[in-house]
Structure formats: structure tokens, C-alpha cells
Design a protein around this motif. Structure first.
Motif, PDB file in Angstrom:
ATOM      1  N   SER A  24      15.099  -9.481 -83.055  1.00 20.80           N
ATOM      2  CA  SER A  24      16.382  -8.986 -82.553  1.00 20.80           C
ATOM      3  C   SER A  24      17.432  -8.860 -83.642  1.00 20.80           C
ATOM      4  O   SER A  24      18.545  -8.417 -83.391  1.00 20.80           O
ATOM      5  CB  SER A  24      16.918  -9.931 -81.466  1.00 20.80           C
ATOM      6  N   LEU A  25      17.108  -9.268 -84.879  1.00 27.57           N
ATOM      7  CA  LEU A  25      18.102  -9.252 -85.933  1.00 27.57           C
ATOM      8  C   LEU A  25      18.352  -7.845 -86.451  1.00 27.57           C
ATOM      9  O   LEU A  25      17.463  -6.997 -86.438  1.00 27.57           O
ATOM     10  CB  LEU A  25      17.631 -10.132 -87.102  1.00 27.57           C
ATOM     11  N   PRO A  26      19.552  -7.562 -86.947  1.00 31.83           N
ATOM     12  CA  PRO A  26      19.862  -6.256 -87.495  1.00 31.83           C
ATOM     13  C   PRO A  26      18.983  -5.921 -88.694  1.00 31.83           C
ATOM     14  O   PRO A  26      18.461  -6.807 -89.365  1.00 31.83           O
ATOM     15  CB  PRO A  26      21.325  -6.398 -87.938  1.00 31.83           C
ATOM     16  N   VAL A  27      18.845  -4.619 -88.975  1.00 27.25           N
ATOM     17  CA  VAL A  27      17.999  -4.186 -90.076  1.00 27.25           C
ATOM     18  C   VAL A  27      18.452  -4.793 -91.384  1.00 27.25           C
ATOM     19  O   VAL A  27      17.647  -5.202 -92.212  1.00 27.25           O
ATOM     20  CB  VAL A  27      18.005  -2.637 -90.172  1.00 27.25           C
ATOM     21  N   ARG A  28      19.796  -4.903 -91.592  1.00 26.36           N
ATOM     22  CA  ARG A  28      20.314  -5.449 -92.837  1.00 26.36           C
ATOM     23  C   ARG A  28      19.819  -6.860 -93.062  1.00 26.36           C
ATOM     24  O   ARG A  28      19.492  -7.245 -94.194  1.00 26.36           O
ATOM     25  CB  ARG A  28      21.841  -5.420 -92.819  1.00 26.36           C
ATOM     26  N   ALA A  29      19.767  -7.687 -92.017  1.00 22.06           N
ATOM     27  CA  ALA A  29      19.337  -9.066 -92.159  1.00 22.06           C
ATOM     28  C   ALA A  29      17.858  -9.136 -92.495  1.00 22.06           C
ATOM     29  O   ALA A  29      17.408 -10.036 -93.179  1.00 22.06           O
ATOM     30  CB  ALA A  29      19.633  -9.851 -90.892  1.00 22.06           C
ATOM     31  N   GLN A  30      17.048  -8.163 -91.990  1.00 20.77           N
ATOM     32  CA  GLN A  30      15.623  -8.200 -92.245  1.00 20.77           C
ATOM     33  C   GLN A  30      15.327  -7.974 -93.725  1.00 20.77           C
ATOM     34  O   GLN A  30      14.282  -8.379 -94.227  1.00 20.77           O
ATOM     35  CB  GLN A  30      14.918  -7.153 -91.375  1.00 20.77           C
ATOM     36  N   ALA A  31      16.217  -7.315 -94.459  1.00 20.07           N
ATOM     37  CA  ALA A  31      16.029  -7.076 -95.883  1.00 20.07           C
ATOM     38  C   ALA A  31      16.466  -8.272 -96.722  1.00 20.07           C
ATOM     39  O   ALA A  31      16.230  -8.302 -97.924  1.00 20.07           O
ATOM     40  CB  ALA A  31      16.806  -5.837 -96.303  1.00 20.07           C
ATOM     41  N   TYR A  32      17.117  -9.208 -96.103  1.00 19.94           N
ATOM     42  CA  TYR A  32      17.614 -10.393 -96.801  1.00 19.94           C
ATOM     43  C   TYR A  32      16.459 -11.321 -97.140  1.00 19.94           C
ATOM     44  O   TYR A  32      15.531 -11.469 -96.329  1.00 19.94           O
ATOM     45  CB  TYR A  32      18.624 -11.112 -95.905  1.00 19.94           C
ATOM     46  N   PRO A  33      16.472 -12.001 -98.274  1.00 19.19           N
ATOM     47  CA  PRO A  33      17.462 -11.913 -99.347  1.00 19.19           C
ATOM     48  C   PRO A  33      16.967 -11.006-100.471  1.00 19.19           C
ATOM     49  O   PRO A  33      15.774 -10.941-100.748  1.00 19.19           O
ATOM     50  CB  PRO A  33      17.547 -13.363 -99.828  1.00 19.19           C
ATOM     51  N   GLU A  34      17.883 -10.337-101.091  1.00 23.29           N
ATOM     52  CA  GLU A  34      17.533  -9.450-102.191  1.00 23.29           C
ATOM     53  C   GLU A  34      17.538 -10.176-103.533  1.00 23.29           C
ATOM     54  O   GLU A  34      17.055  -9.641-104.525  1.00 23.29           O
ATOM     55  CB  GLU A  34      18.506  -8.270-102.244  1.00 23.29           C
ATOM     56  N   HIS A  35      18.106 -11.380-103.573  1.00 26.22           N
ATOM     57  CA  HIS A  35      18.221 -12.136-104.822  1.00 26.22           C
ATOM     58  C   HIS A  35      17.811 -13.588-104.585  1.00 26.22           C
ATOM     59  O   HIS A  35      17.761 -14.056-103.435  1.00 26.22           O
ATOM     60  CB  HIS A  35      19.661 -12.097-105.348  1.00 26.22           C
ATOM     61  N   PRO A  36      17.513 -14.339-105.638  1.00 27.04           N
ATOM     62  CA  PRO A  36      17.245 -15.774-105.491  1.00 27.04           C
ATOM     63  C   PRO A  36      18.419 -16.484-104.831  1.00 27.04           C
ATOM     64  O   PRO A  36      19.570 -16.074-104.946  1.00 27.04           O
ATOM     65  CB  PRO A  36      17.055 -16.243-106.943  1.00 27.04           C
ATOM     66  N   ILE A  37      18.110 -17.568-104.136  1.00 33.72           N
ATOM     67  CA  ILE A  37      19.106 -18.327-103.375  1.00 33.72           C
ATOM     68  C   ILE A  37      19.425 -19.626-104.110  1.00 33.72           C
ATOM     69  O   ILE A  37      18.527 -20.291-104.646  1.00 33.72           O
ATOM     70  CB  ILE A  37      18.581 -18.634-101.957  1.00 33.72           C
TER      71      ILE A  37
END
Length: 331
Positions: A24-37
């Protein structure tokens, strides 16, 4: 009336009831994370928060397919770490694993303005509940809580205790205990749990009130004498150590001591939900639960809203206590 947060409140929560599904998460969240945390910790290595940060970071890294590193930024009673997180980019790649202190206590402990807004944050999830215990160095000759109280009364201002910092939650709990029991003992502040522990082990100070997981090995090895556990139940790691109430001492119920994940203000909702889901799942892993139990830590989890409410409730309770006791961190 405010009802203090309890372990039972959170341990009985089901992941399916408190977090949305990843689908149910938005598409933007599914691409997360783009960088190390990065996980920021306000204490030196070796304490309970650092332990939990490193334990959970390994699992989060696998779940999110990105490196997760722990950065220790001690100083300023947690102000250094909190300010660093507050100024970070709100992309979910800088997280703060903290006790409730920077968001529920420091605004009451400091009379000057804080270098960050404690209300400008993204609440993610509660991670673990912490039990605490009062111990003394065996050289003191103190065997019980009653012995401790008697010696403090006979020699006002002579007994000392090591704290992990002037404005830390264990310190406030100890100061509350001092006020309620009229104990005239002196605080010796250190920068974190590990140096405070070393001080009482070395006999540089007489006592310490710290988390059970950190203290337990030294009690079993005879290097520290346990006096009592704060809270309503005995610690699993030290079942022979009584609670305050069991030794006939009653103090007001304090809010649960917990640690949780937060981030800078305005992290997108989808990313917060994603992190909440994955950290909840990690907390439910049997190996993680077992490892936390070995340190006398109880996994919490739950929704981001639950963490928000916990901070708000703690701020009211601790703030009231701080004002009543007249404690200030900037004296």
C-alpha cells in the motif's frame, strides 16, 4: 489522567494491526533508500542504545539492501546528536536511535533555547524498553537498599553515584529517587553509560543507576552489588534482586524508559511507513528478540503515532518532575 506506557501495551500489538502493508506504500517509498543509511547515537560505543543500534542496523541493512552504519555523536547531554539529525536531509537516510531524552526532557532541563526544535521531527517506531537497577561497588560494604539509605543518612553528601550525563534519563530517575527518599548523595556525571560503569567498577564512585543488561554480567561476577530494580517487576537476568516496592519503598510510577527511531522533520510519509514496517519485522525476528532478552531489553515496535504519543506523554510527566525537583542542566 495519564497512564504510563507499559511493556504489555506494546508487546501485545500485532504487526498486522499497527502498520500498513508494503503493497500500500507510495511508489516513492518503494524506491527508498537510494543511499546508505546512518543511525546516529548520542552515546559512546558500549552502552545499551549503541548495542541496539548495531543489532538492528545489521537486519535493516539486509531488508533495505543498503549499508547501514552507526555513528556515535556524544556530547551536550544528547544535544549534539539531536541537532545533527534535525539538520539532516529528510530523505530517511539519517536516523536517530535515542532514548526519549532529546524530545521529551531536554526542553525542560535547559533554560536556554535548544539548538533544535524537539517538536520538529519524524517519529518512526519504538524499539525497546529498558529496565534499570541501582548497584554499588562492594568496597562500600553496602549490601541492601536499607544499608544504602542508612549510610547516606549517617554521612550526608559523602556517597557518590556515577551518571551517564547530567541530563540523561537514568540520572533523572536517580534524582527522583533521591528526592522521594531524602537521600543526600552526590552525582558525578560522565559522558555515557560505559564510562559511568567503569567509574563504579573502579570504585571511583560508590554507586550507579544504569540499565540491567549493562550491569548484569558485573553483578554475576561479584564486581558490583545490586540493591534494587526500578519498576514493578524483577529483571529476568537477575531474578534474586528485589524491586523497590518489595523492600518496602514506594515512589511514584515513572514512565517506561524506552529507546526508539526518529528522524529529521518532513521525511515523506511513505518512507516513514516503510521504515516502520521493516523495523517492526526485524524486532519480531526470534534471534533479535532472544538477543534483546539477553540484555534485559523488551522489543516494543508499534506505529509511528504510538511513538509520537509516547513522547508527548513523557514530556508532560518528566517536565512536571523536573520542575518539581528544580533540576537544570545548564547551571
Amino acid at each position: 489522567m495519564f497512564e504510563p506506557l507499559t511493556r504489555r501495551t506494546y508487546l501485545r500489538q500485532s504487526l498486522a494491526l499497527v502498520v500498513p502493508s508494503i503493497a500500500s506504500l507510495p511508489v516513492r517509498a518503494q524506491a527508498y533508500p537510494e543511499h546508505p543509511i546512518r543511525v546516529i547515537v548520542a552515546y559512546p560505543p558500549g552502552g545499551p542504545v549503541d548495542f541496539v543500534a548495531r543489532l538492528l542496523s545489521a537486519g535493516i541493512s539486509k531488508r533495505l539492501s543498503q549499508p547501514v552504519t552507526v555513528e556515535n555523536r556524544p556530547g551536550g547531554n544528547g544535544l549534539v546528536a539531536a541537532q545533527h539529525v534535525a539538520s539532516a536531509k529528510p530523505d530517511g537516510c539519517t536516523l536517530h536511535l535515542c532514548l526519549s531524552t532529546p524530545y521529551s526532557m531536554l526542553q525542560s532541563l535547559y533554560r536556554r533555547p535548544l539548538p533544535y526544535d524537539p517538536n520538529a521531527r519524524s517519529d518512526i517506531v519504538l524499539a525497546a524498553a529498558v529496565q534499570s537497577i541501582l548497584v554499588v561497588n562492594p568496597r562500600t560494604g553496602i549490601k541492601t537498599m536499607r544499608d544504602y539509605m542508612t549510610k547516606a543518612a549517617q554521612s550526608p553528601g559523602v556517597l557518590t553515584y556515577a551518571s551517564p550525563g547530567t541530563a540523561q534519563i537514568f540520572t533523572l530517575a536517580k534524582e527522583l529517587l533521591k528526592a522521594e527518599l531524602s537521600l543526600d548523595v552526590r552525582q558525578i556525571p560522565y559522558q555515557g553509560v560505559a564510562p559511568a560503569l567503569q567509574a563504579v567498577l573502579a570504585g571511583t564512585v560508590d554507586a550507579a543507576l544504569l540499565d540491567v543488561g549493562t550491569i548484569a554480567p558485573h553483578v554475576s561476577g561479584g564486581r558490583l552489588t545490586p540493591l534494587c530494580v526500578l519498576g514493578k517487576q524483577r529483571a529476568r537476568a537477575m531474578p534474586d534482586v528485589p524491586t523497590l516496592e518489595e523492600v518496602g519503598i514506594r515512589v511514584p510510577v515513572m514512565p517506561l524508559i524506552w529507546m526508539g527511531f526518529a528522524g529529521p522533520r518532513d521525511i515523506p510519509t511513505g518512507i516513514v511507513q516503510n521504515l516502520n514496517v521493516e523495523i517492526n519485522r526485524e524486532l519480531q525476528e526470534p534471534s533479535v528478540t532472544a538477543t534483546l532478552a539477553q540484555q534485559s531489553l523488551d522489543p516494543l515496535g508499534g506505529s509511528s503515532d504510538q511513538m509520537k504519543r509516547s513522547i508527548e506523554d513523557d514530556a508532560r510527566v518528566w517536565g512536571s518532575l523536573i520542575r518539581r525537583l528544580g533540576i537544570h542542566a545548564d547551571e
